[in-house]
Design a protein around this motif. Structure first.
Motif, PDB file in Angstrom:
ATOM      1  N   ALA A 159      33.415  51.168  38.180  1.00 23.55           N
ATOM      2  CA  ALA A 159      34.391  50.783  39.365  1.00 23.55           C
ATOM      3  C   ALA A 159      33.640  50.112  40.416  1.00 23.55           C
ATOM      4  CB  ALA A 159      34.369  52.864  39.661  1.00 23.55           C
ATOM      5  N   ALA A 160      31.974  49.656  41.093  1.00 22.56           N
ATOM      6  CA  ALA A 160      32.235  49.829  41.858  1.00 22.56           C
ATOM      7  C   ALA A 160      32.406  48.068  41.060  1.00 22.56           C
ATOM      8  CB  ALA A 160      31.240  50.529  42.296  1.00 22.56           C
ATOM      9  N   ALA A 161      31.648  47.252  39.984  1.00 23.19           N
ATOM     10  CA  ALA A 161      31.370  46.480  39.149  1.00 23.19           C
ATOM     11  C   ALA A 161      32.970  46.065  39.286  1.00 23.19           C
ATOM     12  CB  ALA A 161      31.027  47.257  37.379  1.00 23.19           C
ATOM     13  N   ILE A 162      33.727  46.882  38.589  1.00 22.75           N
ATOM     14  CA  ILE A 162      35.500  46.400  38.771  1.00 22.75           C
ATOM     15  C   ILE A 162      36.173  45.854  39.261  1.00 22.75           C
ATOM     16  CG2 ILE A 162      37.451  46.839  37.910  1.00 22.75           C
ATOM     17  CD1 ILE A 162      36.690  49.152  36.126  1.00 22.75           C
ATOM     18  N   GLU A 163      35.588  45.993  41.009  1.00 26.47           N
ATOM     19  CA  GLU A 163      36.574  46.135  42.492  1.00 26.47           C
ATOM     20  C   GLU A 163      35.445  44.643  42.373  1.00 26.47           C
ATOM     21  OE1 GLU A 163      36.000  47.329  46.704  1.00 26.47           O
ATOM     22  OE2 GLU A 163      34.889  48.170  45.186  1.00 26.47           O
ATOM     23  N   PHE A 164      34.173  44.539  42.627  1.00 25.99           N
ATOM     24  CA  PHE A 164      33.722  43.309  42.411  1.00 25.99           C
ATOM     25  C   PHE A 164      34.152  42.119  41.553  1.00 25.99           C
ATOM     26  CE2 PHE A 164      29.716  40.352  42.105  1.00 25.99           C
ATOM     27  CZ  PHE A 164      29.887  40.039  43.469  1.00 25.99           C
ATOM     28  N   ALA A 165      33.630  42.409  40.542  1.00 24.92           N
ATOM     29  CA  ALA A 165      34.733  41.160  39.015  1.00 24.92           C
ATOM     30  C   ALA A 165      35.686  41.129  39.817  1.00 24.92           C
ATOM     31  CB  ALA A 165      34.454  41.780  37.766  1.00 24.92           C
ATOM     32  N   PHE A 166      37.103  41.844  40.073  1.00 24.27           N
ATOM     33  CA  PHE A 166      38.225  41.742  40.377  1.00 24.27           C
ATOM     34  C   PHE A 166      38.439  40.153  41.915  1.00 24.27           C
ATOM     35  CE2 PHE A 166      40.160  44.196  37.540  1.00 24.27           C
ATOM     36  CZ  PHE A 166      41.214  43.177  37.232  1.00 24.27           C
ATOM     37  N   ALA A 167      37.156  40.608  42.821  1.00 26.78           N
ATOM     38  CA  ALA A 167      36.846  40.284  44.145  1.00 26.78           C
ATOM     39  C   ALA A 167      36.237  39.123  44.077  1.00 26.78           C
ATOM     40  CB  ALA A 167      36.719  40.475  45.114  1.00 26.78           C
ATOM     41  N   GLU A 168      35.984  38.890  42.882  1.00 31.85           N
ATOM     42  CA  GLU A 168      34.931  37.449  42.540  1.00 31.85           C
ATOM     43  C   GLU A 168      36.381  36.552  41.850  1.00 31.85           C
ATOM     44  OE1 GLU A 168      32.073  36.037  42.609  1.00 31.85           O
ATOM     45  OE2 GLU A 168      31.888  37.214  44.420  1.00 31.85           O
ATOM     46  N   ALA A 169      36.923  37.037  40.617  1.00 32.68           N
ATOM     47  CA  ALA A 169      37.658  36.168  39.808  1.00 32.68           C
ATOM     48  C   ALA A 169      38.637  35.710  40.722  1.00 32.68           C
ATOM     49  CB  ALA A 169      38.170  37.234  39.223  1.00 32.68           C
ATOM     50  N   ASP A 170      39.224  36.159  41.972  1.00 32.63           N
ATOM     51  CA  ASP A 170      40.123  36.241  42.763  1.00 32.63           C
ATOM     52  C   ASP A 170      39.918  35.149  43.471  1.00 32.63           C
ATOM     53  OD1 ASP A 170      43.361  36.461  43.973  1.00 32.63           O
ATOM     54  OD2 ASP A 170      41.920  37.224  45.737  1.00 32.63           O
ATOM     55  N   ALA A 171      38.511  34.770  43.676  1.00 39.51           N
ATOM     56  CA  ALA A 171      38.148  34.227  44.929  1.00 39.51           C
ATOM     57  C   ALA A 171      37.987  32.842  44.261  1.00 39.51           C
ATOM     58  CB  ALA A 171      37.062  34.422  45.786  1.00 39.51           C
ATOM     59  N   ARG A 172      37.602  33.113  43.380  1.00 40.00           N
ATOM     60  CA  ARG A 172      37.523  31.381  42.241  1.00 40.00           C
ATOM     61  C   ARG A 172      38.061  30.772  41.612  1.00 40.00           C
ATOM     62  NH1 ARG A 172      31.823  31.846  39.109  1.00 40.00           N
ATOM     63  NH2 ARG A 172      30.150  32.690  40.485  1.00 40.00           N
ATOM     64  N   GLY A 173      39.386  31.380  41.641  1.00 46.59           N
ATOM     65  CA  GLY A 173      40.718  31.501  40.877  1.00 46.59           C
ATOM     66  C   GLY A 173      40.347  31.292  39.674  1.00 46.59           C
ATOM     67  N   THR A 174      39.951  32.074  39.143  1.00 40.88           N
ATOM     68  CA  THR A 174      39.496  31.971  37.424  1.00 40.88           C
ATOM     69  C   THR A 174      39.891  33.272  36.732  1.00 40.88           C
ATOM     70  OG1 THR A 174      37.233  33.084  37.903  1.00 40.88           O
ATOM     71  CG2 THR A 174      37.692  30.745  37.747  1.00 40.88           C
ATOM     72  N   GLY A 175      39.835  33.435  35.344  1.00 45.52           N
ATOM     73  CA  GLY A 175      40.149  34.826  34.795  1.00 45.52           C
ATOM     74  C   GLY A 175      39.692  35.703  34.943  1.00 45.52           C
TER      75      GLY A 175
END
Length: 292
Positions: A159-175
């Motif tokens: 669950a924590a990994a999902i949160e981190f991954a979404f934030a990273e994808a959003d910050a990078r502008g990627t999928g």
């Protein structure tokens, strides 16, 4: 002041690549970059061969040179970024774990020359990732474009990994590519060659439902992040490594289902740290992102 991104520095090319990656991550977060060198006398020096005081002074000078080089690399990668340096003598793992308690992220290279000598993708990286107070990224290769890939298994660390991954994808502008795998090795082994005739569709359907449930809230929070879902009957490490070939970052939890008591880091996380062709982030169950 927001928590810094911490990068380990030891004079190696791998560490300089990690510093560049960390500088870009700090800029995305609006955070400062903290470059840390751990001074440690290499093992194997016999007593009396070199005066320990003289050796430490030489290592300190060398460490400061490496920090100066790393600062140049960071400022080249992210001009205008606030960069600070620090030295420690408490041992690599204890020093990095201590740094992690006040950090947003700890970034390491794959192998080193100085304070991070030897099997960094082994005992040191595993111990730091398992004990750190924040997510740990091990940089394998240079920064590259590509989606963020995350392993999902329904555990608190996942669950924590999902949160981190979404934030990273959003910050990078990627999928984002969310991967959930399942196996029933006990049943498959029991049926041996007849496993192909078994109907696994109920398990496959449930796996699809689990992945959808885990992603639901985060897809609403990050509506601009396109999500690709993958569900398969295979080992998680195999699926993640396959998708990592085209990824900019792979994110995994520090522990997964079925982890053996006493192991600091799950087998999937360790496999990714050793073999992924791109940077790998290991996120513990209590870690939360402050990405912007």
């Amino acid at each position: 002041m927001s928590a810094p991104v911490v990068a380990g520095v030891d004079g190696s090319e791998a560490a300089l690549l990690a510093v560049g990656w960390a500088a870009a991550a700090a800029r995305r977060r609006g955070a400062r970059l903290r470059l840390v060198h751990v001074q440690e006398i290499p093992a194997g020096y016999p007593p009396g061969f070199v005066d320990s005081r003289v050796l430490r002074e030489a290592l300190a000078v060398q460490g400061r040179d490496w920090l100066a080089q790393a600062r140049v690399s960071a400022e080249t990668a992210a001009p205008g970024l606030e960069v600070e340096t620090a030295e420690a003598t408490t041992g690599v793992v204890p020093a990095l774990v201590k740094e992690s308690r006040a950090a947003a992220l700890v970034v390491l290279g794959t192998r080193g020359l100085g304070g991070f000598t030897g099997l960094l993708i082994g005992s040191t990286a595993v111990e730091v990732a398992a004990r750190a107070g924040c997510p740990v990224v091990v940089v394998r290769g240079a920064e590259r474009q590509g989606p963020v890939v995350v392993g999902v298994d329904g555990t608190p660390a996942s669950a924590a990994a999902i949160e981190f991954a979404f934030a990273e994808a959003d910050a990078r502008g990627t999928g984002l590519v969310a991967i959930h795998t399942w196996t029933d090795l006990l049943v498959e082994t029991a049926f041996a060659g007849g496993a192909a005739a078994l109907d696994f569709s109920p398990l496959a359907q449930r796996a699809e439902e689990v992945l959808g449930e885990r992603l639901a809230g985060w897809r609403e929070k990050y509506p601009d992040v396109p999500v690709t879902r993958y569900v398969g009957r295979e080992r998680a490490s195999r699926a993640l490594l396959r998708h990592a070939k085209d990824a900019g970052l792979v994110v995994v939890g520090s522990r997964g289902r079925g982890g053996f008591r006493g192991l600091l880091l799950g087998s999937t996380s360790q496999a990714l740290l050793r073999h992924a062709p791109c940077p790998v982030a290991v996120v513990g169950a209590t870690h939360h992102t402050d990405s912007r």
